[in-house]
Write an enzyme that holds these catalytic residues in place. Structure first.
Site, PDB file in Angstrom:
ATOM      1  N   HIS A 229       0.927  -1.208  -0.010  1.00 31.75           N
ATOM      2  CA  HIS A 229      -0.013   0.067  -0.024  1.00 31.75           C
ATOM      3  C   HIS A 229       0.936   1.325  -0.079  1.00 31.75           C
ATOM      4  O   HIS A 229       0.308   2.385   0.699  1.00 31.75           O
ATOM      5  CB  HIS A 229      -0.728   0.056   1.287  1.00 31.75           C
ATOM      6  CG  HIS A 229      -2.045  -1.074   1.003  1.00 31.75           C
ATOM      7  ND1 HIS A 229      -3.134  -0.782   0.252  1.00 31.75           N
ATOM      8  CD2 HIS A 229      -2.266  -2.374   1.630  1.00 31.75           C
ATOM      9  CE1 HIS A 229      -3.952  -1.856   0.326  1.00 31.75           C
ATOM     10  NE2 HIS A 229      -3.399  -2.607   1.315  1.00 31.75           N
TER      11      HIS A 229
ATOM     12  N   ASP B 108      -0.305  -5.630   5.663  1.00 29.06           N
ATOM     13  CA  ASP B 108      -1.644  -6.157   5.322  1.00 29.06           C
ATOM     14  C   ASP B 108      -1.344  -6.204   3.392  1.00 29.06           C
ATOM     15  O   ASP B 108      -0.745  -5.294   2.882  1.00 29.06           O
ATOM     16  CB  ASP B 108      -2.904  -5.724   5.320  1.00 29.06           C
ATOM     17  CG  ASP B 108      -3.105  -4.168   4.867  1.00 29.06           C
ATOM     18  OD1 ASP B 108      -2.278  -3.522   5.036  1.00 29.06           O
ATOM     19  OD2 ASP B 108      -4.067  -4.296   4.217  1.00 29.06           O
ATOM     20  N   GLU B 109      -1.852  -7.200   2.774  1.00 26.90           N
ATOM     21  CA  GLU B 109      -2.018  -7.072   1.244  1.00 26.90           C
ATOM     22  C   GLU B 109      -0.651  -6.575   0.611  1.00 26.90           C
ATOM     23  O   GLU B 109      -0.829  -5.362   0.032  1.00 26.90           O
ATOM     24  CB  GLU B 109      -3.461  -6.196   0.953  1.00 26.90           C
ATOM     25  CG  GLU B 109      -4.624  -6.815   1.406  1.00 26.90           C
ATOM     26  CD  GLU B 109      -5.761  -5.970   1.067  1.00 26.90           C
ATOM     27  OE1 GLU B 109      -6.830  -6.440   0.988  1.00 26.90           O
ATOM     28  OE2 GLU B 109      -5.649  -4.674   0.964  1.00 26.90           O
ATOM     29  N   CYS B 110       0.209  -7.325   1.065  1.00 24.82           N
ATOM     30  CA  CYS B 110       1.748  -6.974   0.127  1.00 24.82           C
ATOM     31  C   CYS B 110       1.905  -8.107  -0.888  1.00 24.82           C
ATOM     32  O   CYS B 110       2.591  -9.116  -0.388  1.00 24.82           O
ATOM     33  CB  CYS B 110       2.704  -6.798   1.334  1.00 24.82           C
ATOM     34  SG  CYS B 110       4.470  -6.405   0.435  1.00 24.82           S
TER      35      CYS B 110
END
Length: 775
Positions: free
Chosen positions: A270, A333-335
């Site tokens: 992000h 998160d969400e890497c």
């Protein structure tokens, strides 16, 4: 509510003379939200809140003075009157704020009302503040009137020490005043942690003086995608950020209200907005742009670059100077690891660290753990602790990390078993960017999902799979508001209110004291405070609630209609708009044929919105049905009868109109109850490829007269879905030579191996099905 005669008697006994100009208008009610742990009416004489009542606080205590000032503001909002504030520890005809309550819980309080005054006592100033909130919420809004407060002794304390609300200002920016209003809203709900999400692929929102381009470049995107990554853009530059002084102002504003602001700098993923400003921090070197679409960017911080580690240290140094909170949220998160897999620097770092893949984690996942551990050690060395999303479990958990469990509860359960503190924020219960009604066509755009207020209220944060000792590691509960589709503050308020009311009771009230019907009876009083403060809120709780139950015995769809306040309900069955002259609902409606049910609640201050539901009967409707293979528990909703209830689902698979099958097929048998001629069977599936929800791979129908021996009469196979196939509703119908059957077996094959083009390639897909129509 006590009877008027009883109230009049109290006043006469107390010798109170009530003038025409200052008549007693209403009585306080201590059945508030969140519900206190103990409310004991003491049957003494009441206290009348009227002009001349003073607010007293201990001399020399600035926090208590501020508490007194807040109370005076709240009383002004309720009564329209000004109340004097003075120092003092006791007095008649006064509200006395004091310390000295003995309690192990620093946020506990005692609120005592007697005929000569009100006493609010706590072990800390924060405890007194929550007592003030309870007093505030017990009061009616009676501008220019007096309020009678029955004698009471309230002893209260919160269940969880961490009671959080999350606010994403990365996707869309909100002003200082709007963030302050968000904090005021939290105050009304007894919340004490603001999780402030400050950085995103779509915008960096916090001034970092050592890296000025983060806001010069990273806070601005050229334009924004319209809708859900439609490929069309609005053509309008978008930006905004908070200076460090503005951030400090917000921190102080929150602290005055006993709310700690926890900043989030989301890393190592992000980060595309940061990479647009400093492309040398990425694996490819760019160029990058501040992202104009929603989703998860593959462009993340380069974990093999020493400059990245220095960047993390420098940013966190300035963050710690702004935010005094014990916790700093580092995301995690969400890497995506796609860039790391082919980046020479990242692979060199992996080799230098001696990292290897194993059956649990890839070497790139362990590389992420290296980055998170670096951030944790840096913060720990400066006396701070980290919170991260549950992905920080991947590759091994940082030693002192607190885990925020958002992908359901599994991450939180695993972390608690490892003796790490956990904050529960499961998306299935506590993501307030999800729709709160099934009528999504008439709602502002949301990210999807379905989390009605009843589901929020029913959430229990301490999983039974944990031991009592492990449950102690569940230190708090938080709801999250992501703002991809929430561009205005009014919309943000609408999404969290009144769901925050349900959340506050999950956070504060002991589970054995919770009761949803009782909560609904108390909610209208809190909503009057929303109105008084000018907050925008969703009004679904005032709509008619319709419960649909298939009744195979009678062959009917039984419909129960209710309202939060027992308002009269009027309905029609032909789709016309109901009015006060339409039939009055007086009991269960037993529907036997096609029609459209519409209903409204009729109230003096205006009717509710219309609830409407189209009902379609076929030969399978309201018939007995059994599942030969299991329905997925997570998306079971009302079970397999959903497939024959005559109700069709919309494009949102989480509304309860669809049920799911995962790692097995849909295989059901319908009992038509007598030999019946049939010639077609149809099903609908709901597809949302990004959520691993795929169309059926096959569809077949078998018939039987005895329920034991079946004959296949029709079948089709369907190809694997392509990346270009649209999400939404897919209709499948099999037509065949008419046959007579008593039992019909309907089979829909699930996707057992997601195609290569998808991020979940090789895994099973979900199959969501709604109505089975037999004709």
């Amino acid at each position: 509510m006590k009877q008027f005669l009883k109230l009049t008697g109290w006043l006469a006994i107390a010798g109170l003379v009530v003038s025409c100009k200052s008549s007693v208008q209403q009585e306080a009610n201590y059945q508030i939200i969140p519900l206190p742990q103990e409310v004991v009416e003491t049957h003494g004489y009441p206290f009348v809140l009227k002009s001349g009542v003073k607010i007293l606080y201990p001399e020399g205590n600035e926090k208590m003075q501020r508490n007194a000032e807040f109370l005076a503001e709240y009383l002004k909002a309720s009564t329209g009157k000004d109340f004097a504030i003075e120092t003092g520890t006791e007095g008649k005809n006064a509200i006395v704020l004091s310390l000295g309550l003995e309690s192990e819980n620093p946020e506990a309080y005692q609120l005592k009302v007697e005929s000569n005054g009100i006493a609010i006592t706590g072990p800390t100033e924060a405890g007194v503040f929550y007592g003030i909130q309870s007093l505030r919420k017990s009061l009616p809004i009676v501008i220019e009137g007096d309020i009678v407060l029955p004698a009471v002794d309230i002893k209260d304390y919160p269940r969880f020490s961490y009671r959080g609300a999350h606010f994403d200002v990365g996707r869309h920016f909100f002003t200082v005043d709007e963030v302050k209003t968000y904090i005021d809203m939290m105050t009304l709900h007894n919340m004490n942690r603001l999780h402030w999400h400050l950085t995103e692929d779509q915008g960096w929102r916090l001034e970092i003086k050592k890296y000025p381009k983060l806001t010069e470049i990273g806070s601005k995107r050229a334009e924004t995608v319209i809708g859900r990554n439609s490929g069309e853009y609005d053509g309008k530059p978008y930006g905004g950020f908070f200076t460090q002084e503005q951030a400090k102002e917000i921190v102080a504003y929150a602290a005055d209200r006993y709310i700690t602001v926890i900043p989030e700098i989301d890393l190592p993923g992000h980060m595309q907005a940061a990479l647009a400003a400093y492309p040398e921090l990425g694996c490819t070197g760019g160029p990058y742009e501040v992202w104009k679409i929603w989703g998860v960017s593959d462009n993340v911080l380069c974990a093999g670059n020493d400059k990245t580690l220095q960047f993390i240290d420098d940013v966190l140094t300035e963050v710690m100077e702004i935010f005094p909170s014990e916790y700093i949220h580092v995301g995690g998160d969400e890497c995506p690891k796609t860039q790391w897999e082919k980046c020479p620097k990242c692979q060199a770092r992996i080799k230098a660290l001696g990292i290897h893949s194993d059956e649990k984690h890839s070497k790139e996942e362990r590389l992420q753990s290296f980055v998170i551990n670096h951030a944790e050690k840096f913060l720990n060395d400066h006396g701070r602790q980290i919170i991260g999303w549950d992905e920080i479990l991947e590759g091994g958990l940082a030693p002192n990390a607190t885990v925020m469990s958002w992908r359901g509860e599994a991450g939180g359960i695993e972390a608690a078993k490892q003796k790490h503190d956990v904050i529960m924020t499961p998306n299935t219960y506590l993501y307030f960017d999800y729709y709160q009604t099934k009528d999504v066509e008439n709602e502002p755009l949301g990210i999807g999902g379905y989390v009605p207020i009843e589901k929020v209220y029913g959430y229990e944060p301490t999983p039974s799979s944990l031991t009592p000792e492990e449950q102690k590691h569940i230190i708090g509960v938080q709801a999250n508001l992501w703002t991809e589709y929430i561009p205005t503050f009014s919309h943000a308020q609408y999404m969290v209110l009144p769901r925050w009311a349900a959340l506050s009771e999950v956070q504060w009230t002991m589970s054995d004291k919770k009761n949803y019907a009782d909560f609904l009876s108390r909610l209208p009083r809190l909503i009057k405070w929303y109105d008084a403060e000018g907050y925008n809120y969703a009004k679904f709780v005032f709509d008619v609630t319709a419960e649909f139950t298939p009744n195979p015995t009678d062959g009917t769809l039984d419909v129960t209609l209710t309202t939060i306040d027992d308002a009269p309900i009027h309905y029609t069955l032909d789709g016309t708009e109901p009015t006060a002259t339409s039939p009055l609902y007086e009991g269960i409606l037993k529907i036997k044929e096609n029609g459209t049910l519409t209903a409204i609640a009729v109230r003096r201050n205006g009717n509710s919105r219309t609830v409407s539901e189209k009902i379609n009967f076929s030969k399978s409707s309201m018939k007995p049905i059994v599942a030969n293979q299991p329905v997925n528990k997570q998306y079971e909703f009302k079970g397999v009868t959903t497939l024959v209830d005559g109700l069709k689902g919309n494009g949102n698979y989480k509304t309860g109109r669809w049920i799911a099958f995962y790692k097995n097929d849909m295989d059901v048998t319908i009992d038509l109850q007598q030999l019946t001629e049939i010639s077609s069977v149809a099903i609908s599936t709901c597809v949302e490829k990004g959520d691993w929800v795929f169309d059926a791979r096959g569809f077949s129908v078998e018939v039987s007269e005895d329920g034991l021996n079946f004959t296949k009469v029709a079948s089709e196979e369907y190809p694997a879905m392509k990346e270009t196939d649209k999400n939404g509703i897919y209709e499948h119908k099999l037509t065949f030579t008419p046959v007579r059957a008593k039992y019909v077996k309907v089979i829909a094959l699930s996707e057992r191996q997601i195609p290569e083009w998808h991020g979940g390639k090789g895994n099973p897909g979900f199959l969501f099905v709604d109505e089975i129509t037999i004709d």
